[in-house]
Design a protein around this motif. Structure first.
Motif, PDB file in Angstrom:
ATOM      1  N   CYS A   1       0.861  -1.171   0.000  1.00 60.43           N
ATOM      2  CA  CYS A   1       0.000   0.000   0.000  1.00 60.43           C
ATOM      3  C   CYS A   1       0.901   1.226   0.000  1.00 60.43           C
ATOM      4  CB  CYS A   1      -0.925  -0.003   1.215  1.00 60.43           C
ATOM      5  SG  CYS A   1      -2.223  -1.243   1.107  1.00 60.43           S
ATOM      6  N   GLU A   2       0.797   2.018  -1.032  1.00 62.02           N
ATOM      7  CA  GLU A   2       1.702   3.151  -1.232  1.00 62.02           C
ATOM      8  C   GLU A   2       1.597   4.154  -0.085  1.00 62.02           C
ATOM      9  OE1 GLU A   2       2.823   5.569  -5.229  1.00 62.02           O
ATOM     10  OE2 GLU A   2       0.803   5.861  -4.488  1.00 62.02           O
ATOM     11  N   PHE A   3       2.762   4.736   0.272  1.00 69.38           N
ATOM     12  CA  PHE A   3       2.825   5.705   1.370  1.00 69.38           C
ATOM     13  C   PHE A   3       3.694   6.876   0.937  1.00 69.38           C
ATOM     14  CE2 PHE A   3       4.220   7.504   5.385  1.00 69.38           C
ATOM     15  CZ  PHE A   3       3.079   7.426   6.167  1.00 69.38           C
ATOM     16  N   ASP A   4       3.169   8.091   1.097  1.00 69.13           N
ATOM     17  CA  ASP A   4       3.900   9.300   0.724  1.00 69.13           C
ATOM     18  C   ASP A   4       4.679   9.786   1.943  1.00 69.13           C
ATOM     19  OD1 ASP A   4       4.868  11.694  -0.168  1.00 69.13           O
ATOM     20  OD2 ASP A   4       2.992  12.375  -1.053  1.00 69.13           O
ATOM     21  N   VAL A   5       6.000   9.583   1.913  1.00 65.60           N
ATOM     22  CA  VAL A   5       6.832   9.969   3.058  1.00 65.60           C
ATOM     23  C   VAL A   5       6.875  11.481   3.220  1.00 65.60           C
ATOM     24  CG1 VAL A   5       9.134   9.757   4.078  1.00 65.60           C
ATOM     25  CG2 VAL A   5       8.191   7.874   2.736  1.00 65.60           C
ATOM     26  N   GLU A   6       6.768  12.215   2.123  1.00 66.46           N
ATOM     27  CA  GLU A   6       6.839  13.678   2.198  1.00 66.46           C
ATOM     28  C   GLU A   6       5.691  14.247   3.019  1.00 66.46           C
ATOM     29  OE1 GLU A   6       9.287  15.616   1.142  1.00 66.46           O
ATOM     30  OE2 GLU A   6      10.365  13.784   0.554  1.00 66.46           O
ATOM     31  N   THR A   7       4.496  13.691   2.826  1.00 67.30           N
ATOM     32  CA  THR A   7       3.320  14.204   3.550  1.00 67.30           C
ATOM     33  C   THR A   7       2.959  13.340   4.752  1.00 67.30           C
ATOM     34  OG1 THR A   7       1.834  12.932   2.127  1.00 67.30           O
ATOM     35  CG2 THR A   7       2.398  15.162   1.416  1.00 67.30           C
ATOM     36  N   LEU A   8       3.727  12.242   4.951  1.00 68.75           N
ATOM     37  CA  LEU A   8       3.443  11.304   6.046  1.00 68.75           C
ATOM     38  C   LEU A   8       1.997  10.804   6.006  1.00 68.75           C
ATOM     39  CD1 LEU A   8       5.280  12.952   9.076  1.00 68.75           C
ATOM     40  CD2 LEU A   8       6.053  11.100   7.607  1.00 68.75           C
ATOM     41  N   SER A   9       1.510  10.527   4.813  1.00 66.40           N
ATOM     42  CA  SER A   9       0.133  10.070   4.680  1.00 66.40           C
ATOM     43  C   SER A   9       0.067   8.969   3.629  1.00 66.40           C
ATOM     44  CB  SER A   9      -0.786  11.225   4.275  1.00 66.40           C
ATOM     45  OG  SER A   9      -0.381  11.768   3.031  1.00 66.40           O
TER      46      SER A   9
ATOM     47  N   ILE B   1       5.269  -5.307  -5.880  1.00 70.55           N
ATOM     48  CA  ILE B   1       6.290  -4.515  -5.185  1.00 70.55           C
ATOM     49  C   ILE B   1       6.114  -4.689  -3.683  1.00 70.55           C
ATOM     50  CG2 ILE B   1       7.235  -2.208  -4.814  1.00 70.55           C
ATOM     51  CD1 ILE B   1       6.043  -1.425  -7.502  1.00 70.55           C
ATOM     52  N   PRO B   2       7.143  -5.166  -2.965  1.00 70.10           N
ATOM     53  CA  PRO B   2       7.038  -5.238  -1.501  1.00 70.10           C
ATOM     54  C   PRO B   2       7.102  -3.850  -0.891  1.00 70.10           C
ATOM     55  CG  PRO B   2       9.222  -5.919  -2.212  1.00 70.10           C
ATOM     56  CD  PRO B   2       8.420  -5.707  -3.472  1.00 70.10           C
ATOM     57  N   GLY B   3       6.421  -3.663   0.218  1.00 65.70           N
ATOM     58  CA  GLY B   3       6.366  -2.348   0.848  1.00 65.70           C
ATOM     59  C   GLY B   3       7.372  -2.198   1.972  1.00 65.70           C
ATOM     60  N   LYS B   4       7.711  -0.971   2.262  1.00 64.62           N
ATOM     61  CA  LYS B   4       8.607  -0.648   3.368  1.00 64.62           C
ATOM     62  C   LYS B   4       7.782  -0.207   4.570  1.00 64.62           C
ATOM     63  CE  LYS B   4      12.204   1.757   2.899  1.00 64.62           C
ATOM     64  NZ  LYS B   4      13.059   2.941   2.690  1.00 64.62           N
ATOM     65  N   SER B   5       8.337  -0.419   5.753  1.00 66.11           N
ATOM     66  CA  SER B   5       7.672   0.077   6.955  1.00 66.11           C
ATOM     67  C   SER B   5       7.827   1.584   7.074  1.00 66.11           C
ATOM     68  CB  SER B   5       8.245  -0.606   8.190  1.00 66.11           C
ATOM     69  OG  SER B   5       9.615  -0.263   8.350  1.00 66.11           O
ATOM     70  N   ASN B   6       8.931   2.136   6.496  1.00 65.26           N
ATOM     71  CA  ASN B   6       9.192   3.581   6.500  1.00 65.26           C
ATOM     72  C   ASN B   6       9.319   4.151   7.913  1.00 65.26           C
ATOM     73  OD1 ASN B   6       9.173   4.247   3.630  1.00 65.26           O
ATOM     74  ND2 ASN B   6       7.013   3.641   3.702  1.00 65.26           N
ATOM     75  N   ALA B   7       9.717   3.306   8.869  1.00 67.83           N
ATOM     76  CA  ALA B   7       9.804   3.780  10.253  1.00 67.83           C
ATOM     77  C   ALA B   7      10.844   4.885  10.396  1.00 67.83           C
ATOM     78  CB  ALA B   7      10.148   2.613  11.181  1.00 67.83           C
ATOM     79  N   PHE B   8      12.025   4.704   9.788  1.00 70.40           N
ATOM     80  CA  PHE B   8      13.075   5.718   9.899  1.00 70.40           C
ATOM     81  C   PHE B   8      12.665   7.017   9.220  1.00 70.40           C
ATOM     82  CE2 PHE B   8      16.450   2.151  10.170  1.00 70.40           C
ATOM     83  CZ  PHE B   8      16.146   1.981  11.518  1.00 70.40           C
ATOM     84  N   ALA B   9      12.087   6.899   8.006  1.00 67.94           N
ATOM     85  CA  ALA B   9      11.702   8.104   7.267  1.00 67.94           C
ATOM     86  C   ALA B   9      10.616   8.877   7.993  1.00 67.94           C
ATOM     87  CB  ALA B   9      11.236   7.714   5.861  1.00 67.94           C
TER      88      ALA B   9
END
Length: 792
Positions: A467-475, A484-492
């Motif tokens: 499920c796509e996640f926009d790190v810039e807007t945190l949404s 495509i495997p997803g990232k947890s994006n915890a650090f970002a």
């Protein structure tokens, strides 16, 4: 279908909403008890009926089944010789009126319209109009039977009214007696226990002879029936009893008539309930814009632009998801609140709805499989009563699924084996997924475990999704990306929220190199995906532009082909005309030859006819020579042209205005009314006395004004989007400029719309003295959306 999954996927909320669209009480119960079917034929039939109901609703509006009311107890009573009461008979009447209305709704407008899956139901209705009309004639309302219900009832009621009038006359006579009036508490006639009385003061009781029927709460007033009207009241009471007896006879007669049609009434009720149920599904489906999916027995799911029906349609993000074609397991990864659970529930709920005969909220050409059962482990399964932790509750449910699921099941796992040690949880999750994969069971699972992502990447028949996640807007964007495997994006996410770089870097050092490399790989894949999507969007834009240019070229070629065909058609017509003239001349010559062969010819007459033929041939030759000379030789080829000069195009025999200067080959563009064409300078003749560049034309200020106008004034004005006042002001100035520029005609674009702007434009043109004529555009000129005006 197990009941637990219906609650887990909130299927019960779907049928509760469906019940709101039903009219009848039995229909609402049927909606609430609607369950998914596992029979492909039943599912296909239910879906087809709902689809046909949706089509009918779009054409004719929603079907009104508001008169459906259960009558089973009343019908059973009639079958054993009982009688329906007034309310039950009115209910039967409403049922039959509904049947008549529904049958008219289902009637085809034309005989050539094909039947659909609902035609048989509509045809099976029997409105029983004679019975319905008889009930409506006899019963006015729940509290009133018509006087015309029977002649006996009409006579009885006439007697009741007559007796009542006599009682009132007698009592009014007493009220007019002063001695009696002194004894009354109020000068009115009242009724107690169905008998007419007078309100008498308690102390004057002895002065009014009669029967006491009631007294006031204070005891100061007694309601006495005078002896003068006792007999009349008795007569009135007897008539009232006769009236009730006659009403009972009427109800019994109507009930007996209804008893003759009990099978038809029961059939009508069943059909109306069935149609009410089908059209309730159609009405609900139209609300969420549902479509009829295609079903297969190969356990393949292909949902295009699927939407969860319980979410706000304006906010929900459609997803594309597939399962069963290239892979039988789908592992969805990504951060929390990214839409993973919604994706699971969407697939499960849409499968349940489809198998229940409900259209699904998705795009066209979506495809569903027919599963014998659906299992789901979603949500917080913690149970305080059973003293089970979250992990234990989930594992208990998973063990049940492992026992019950088979190759014809769909299994949904949300955060598989979460809530325990990550290493052990990941190992368990991989083992469980591997077991389902070995049995070919269609499975979807969400997870945060990297081990499961790697398992999906390295195992054939299993696919990653995120499920796509926009790190810039945190949404989250809620887009589901398969492959495509997803990232947890915890650090970002932590860095974006303000966590110091020192802590983030320290956390990175505590991750194994393999896990770090894997996360970096996912980042590279994400960046590559975004780049590819942008390039794909640009390619699609170029494709659209190419398609538009291709269409323009095709349209231009079609116009050229039409022009060529018209020219050839005209040439053939002229050739046929010439041949016909030649044939007529030859026939005349042969007739004359035959005539002169049998008689003595007149030399003068023969010479005269020969002269006529010679003159016709000379005239045709001269005309042909003139056309040839006109087409080839032009002694007045303009030496120098300016933009705005008025010219005549010899080959077309049209006048126009120069819109571009000649190129090296002598080709230029000339505007001829609404036609702008490229011609050669050899085909032009300059109109001297109207040419803006001529000396005569340039002597006055008006001539100079026309020269400047002719170079800038367009032959067309677009008034679409303007109000009438704005449009007329612009048109008035434009007509003045065009007339000064010596344009022969102009094209006024006003659009079709309501016709108000077109009427205003043509009214304005009628008032202009320099307008020679005007007419609506013909086919190819803009039709009724354009007016062509010609100047004098």
């Amino acid at each position: 279908m197990n009941q637990k999954v219906l609650r887990t996927l909130e299927y019960n909320k779907i049928v509760e909403r469906l019940a709101e669209y039903a009219f009848g009480a039995d229909t609402k119960e049927r909606c609430l008890s609607l369950l998914p079917s596992t029979s492909l034929s039943e599912i296909t039939n239910a879906q087809q009926q709902t689809k046909d109901a949706m089509n009918r609703s779009l054409k004719k509006g929603r079907l009104d089944c508001s008169g459906i009311k259960p009558l089973s107890s009343a019908i059973r009573r009639v079958e054993i010789g009982g009688t329906m009461n007034i309310e039950e008979l009115l209910g039967l009447c409403k049922l039959l009126e509904t049947a008549r209305r529904v049958k008219a709704y289902g009637r085809k407008e034309r005989e050539d319209i094909p039947s659909d899956s609902l035609s048989e139901l509509f045809d099976g209705l029997e409105p029983l109009s004679p019975l319905c009309d008889e009930i409506r004639r006899c019963i006015i309302s729940v509290d009133e039977i018509s006087d015309d219900a029977s002649s006996n009832l009409k006579s009885i009621r006439r007697s009741i009214r007559s007796t009542g009038d006599r009682i009132h006359a007698q009592l009014n006579q007493m009220l007019n007696n002063q001695n009696v009036r002194n004894c009354l508490q109020d000068f009115v006639i009242t009724m107690r226990n169905g008998r007419y009385c007078l309100p008498v003061k308690a102390e004057a009781k002895s002065q009014i002879t009669g029967m006491v029927h009631d007294q006031s709460s204070s005891g100061s007033t007694l309601f006495i029936e005078p002896m003068a009207v006792v007999n009349l009241n008795n007569e009135l009471k007897e008539l009232s009893i006769k009236e009730q007896d006659e009403i009972a006879v009427i109800l019994a007669t109507l009930s007996a008539k209804a008893g003759e049609y009990i099978p038809a009434i029961e059939t009508d009720y069943q059909i109306l309930t069935e149609l009410d149920f089908i059209f309730a599904k159609a009405a609900y489906a139209l609300e969420y814009n549902g479509i009829t999916p295609h079903f297969n027995t190969e356990r393949k799911i292909r949902i295009l632009k699927g939407r969860h029906p319980l979410l706000d349609a304006k906010k929900v993000v459609p997803i594309d998801i597939s399962l069963g074609s290239d892979f039988d397991q789908l592992v969805i990864t990504g951060p929390n609140t990214g839409g993973k659970t919604v994706s699971l529930k969407t697939v499960g709920l849409l499968s349940l709805m489809g198998q229940a005969g409900l259209p699904i909220p998705s795009g066209d050409r979506s495809e569903l499989a027919v599963f014998d059962d659906i299992f789901a482990d979603i949500g917080d399964e913690q149970s305080i009563e059973q003293n089970l932790s979250t992990f234990s509750s989930h594992m208990t449910n998973i063990i049940h699924i492992l026992k019950e699921a088979n190759e014809h099941s769909l299994v949904l796992f949300d955060e598989l084996c979460a809530g325990t040690d990550p290493t052990e949880g990941a190992a368990l999750a991989v083992s469980i997924l591997s077991y389902f994969h070995s049995r070919g069971i269609r499975t979807m699972a969400t997870t945060h475990y990297s081990e499961i992502k790697i398992y999906a990447l390295t195992t054939s028949g299993i696919e990653n999704a995120c499920c796509e996640f926009d790190v810039e807007t945190l949404s989250p964007t809620y887009r589901l990306l398969i492959g495509i495997p997803g990232k947890s994006n915890a650090f970002a996410i932590s860095k974006k929220l303000g966590l110091s770089d020192t802590l983030i870097e320290d956390a990175r050092t505590r991750i194994s190199s393999n896990e770090q490399n894997f996360e970096d790989l996912l980042s590279d894949l994400e960046a590559s995906r975004i780049t590819i999507e942008k390039e794909q969007a640009e390619i699609n834009r170029y494709k659209s532009e190419i398609a538009a240019l291709k269409q323009q070229l095709k349209n231009k070629q079609e116009k050229l082909d039409e022009s060529r065909d018209a020219i050839l058609r005209k040439a053939k017509e002229e050739a046929n005309q010439i041949l016909q003239e030649a044939k007529d001349t030859a026939d005349e010559a042969i007739r004359n030859f035959n005539k002169y062969g049998t008689t003595r010819p007149s030399i003068q007459e023969m010479e005269k006819q020969r002269t006529n033929i010679r003159e016709k041939m000379a005239a045709n030759e001269k005309k042909s020579s003139k056309e040839k000379d006109t087409a080839i030789y032009n002694p007045k080829v303009p030496k120098k042209l300016r933009i705005g000069d008025s010219v005549k195009v010899l080959s077309m025999n049209l006048t126009g205005t120069v819109h571009s200067l000649p190129n090296a080959k002598g080709d230029l563009f000339v505007q001829m009314g609404i036609l702008r064409s490229q011609v050669n300078i050899k085909d032009l003749v300059l109109i001297e006395d109207a040419a803006p560049g001529s000396k005569k034309y340039a002597k006055t200020g008006a001539g100079k004004l026309k020269m400047s106008k002719s170079a800038s004034v367009s032959t067309e004005i677009n008034l679409i989007g303007k109000t009438v006042d704005e449009a007329i002001a612009l048109l008035d100035k434009y007509l003045d400029d065009a007339y000064l520029a010596h344009l022969p005609s102009v094209r006024i674009v006003h659009g079709k719309g309501t016709g108000a702007l077109r009427s205003a434009v043509q009214s304005h043109l009628k008032r202009q003295s320099y307008i020679k004529s005007f007419h609506l555009g013909e086919f190819g000129e803009g039709d009724a959306g354009v007016t062509i005006a010609e100047f004098k």
